[in-house]
Design an enzyme around this catalytic site. Structure first.
Site, mmCIF file in Angstrom:
data_model
loop_
_atom_site.group_PDB
_atom_site.id
_atom_site.type_symbol
_atom_site.label_atom_id
_atom_site.label_comp_id
_atom_site.label_asym_id
_atom_site.label_seq_id
_atom_site.Cartn_x
_atom_site.Cartn_y
_atom_site.Cartn_z
ATOM 1 N N CYS A 132 14.113 -48.808 41.274
ATOM 2 C CA CYS A 132 13.265 -48.159 40.275
ATOM 3 C C CYS A 132 13.737 -48.513 38.860
ATOM 4 O O CYS A 132 13.586 -49.654 38.439
ATOM 5 C CB CYS A 132 13.245 -46.662 40.541
ATOM 6 S SG CYS A 132 12.137 -45.730 39.446
ATOM 7 N N ASP A 179 2.320 -47.565 46.302
ATOM 8 C CA ASP A 179 3.028 -47.065 45.122
ATOM 9 C C ASP A 179 1.995 -46.792 44.034
ATOM 10 O O ASP A 179 1.425 -47.724 43.455
ATOM 11 C CB ASP A 179 4.037 -48.109 44.656
ATOM 12 C CG ASP A 179 5.016 -47.575 43.628
ATOM 13 O OD1 ASP A 179 4.607 -46.701 42.833
ATOM 14 O OD2 ASP A 179 6.172 -48.029 43.614
ATOM 15 N N HIS A 212 6.500 -45.392 46.699
ATOM 16 C CA HIS A 212 7.644 -45.682 45.837
ATOM 17 C C HIS A 212 8.919 -45.036 46.384
ATOM 18 O O HIS A 212 8.917 -43.888 46.801
ATOM 19 C CB HIS A 212 7.374 -45.162 44.428
ATOM 20 C CG HIS A 212 8.394 -45.590 43.448
ATOM 21 N ND1 HIS A 212 8.300 -46.772 42.745
ATOM 22 C CD2 HIS A 212 9.548 -45.007 43.049
ATOM 23 C CE1 HIS A 212 9.358 -46.888 41.967
ATOM 24 N NE2 HIS A 212 10.128 -45.833 42.132
#
Length: 245
Positions: A132, A179, A212
């Site tokens: 991330c 995501d 995600h």
């Protein structure tokens, strides 16, 4: 972004109940979590945390997994002692919080960790992975440091990264099909830039049905439908590191 109310996609997911096999060390002005394999090695991997910081058990689990596969693995505190994001925080304040935690403002910390790995751990072949926020940081480092033999960016937030895709060494990009924050059109644009600019090996892979954070923020034991993809992505990451380190 698909959801401007949450400008970063870091819902916590499953927080691992994990104690860790490594230990904490001081590397000049920052703290770090490190784990080493049972046999001596000159291979090392720097692990860059997401917005939940270097003490998140999920990230330390990945550090220990890398050590079990023969790498010296270290996760430094790239927030430099500043508070990580908390699930209870108000996302309306996220952009202000992020201003003092730029994923491209980590060169000083990277330099001291590289020196530590080379001088204290005798590492000669070093890679970097990140999740991330950390995935965006990997993109930056692969543009900046030829010392990294390879990098793996796991759902690196594309809006945090630079337009430049002229990477110095082979880099693997992992994304999730579902995501909602890193949309497929953003991934397509990244692929186009890589095709135009990148002169080294790279790969972009999208894992079907995943959201995600799936590689390090989903517990495979309570997400059986996702388990094959979690395991596949971790295996792909390890295979990529093995190929270039």
């Amino acid at each position: 972004m698909a959801n401007e109310a949450k400008p970063c996609p870091c819902d916590i997911g499953d927080k691992f109940e994990y104690e860790g096999h490594g230990h904490e060390v001081s590397v000049e002005h920052i703290r770090a979590y490190i784990d080493k394999p049972s046999l001596s090695t000159d291979k090392a991997v720097i692990v860059i945390h997401d917005i939940y910081g270097w003490q998140l058990p999920n990230t330390r689990y990945i550090v220990d997994m890398l050590a079990s596969h023969g790498y010296i693995a270290i996760c430094p505190d790239f927030f430099k002692g500043q508070e990580p994001w908390k699930p209870s925080n108000d996302f309306s304040e996220f952009n202000d919080w992020l201003k003092t935690r730029d994923s491209k403002n980590i060169n000083k910390e990277t330099a001291v960790v590289l020196q530590y790995l080379k001088e204290q751990c005798h590492a000669k072949k070093i890679g970097v992975i990140g999740f991330c926020w950390g995935g965006a940081a990997v993109h930056h480092l692969m543009l900046t440091y030829s010392a990294f033999k390879t990098g793996v960016s796991l759902y690196g937030v594309i809006r945090f990264t630079e337009d430049n895709c002229n990477l110095m060494n082979p880099t693997f990009f992992i994304f999730a099909e579902k995501d909602e924050y890193i949309t497929l059109d953003q991934v397509t644009e990244l692929e186009q830039k890589l095709k135009q600019q990148c002169k080294v090996d790279y790969e972009v892979k999208i894992y079907p049905g995943q959201t995600h954070g799936f590689v390090h923020r989903k517990r495979e034991d309570i997400n059986p439908q996702d388990r094959p993809y979690i395991e596949e992505a971790r295996k792909d990451m390890l295979n990529w590191l093995s190929r270039y380190i």
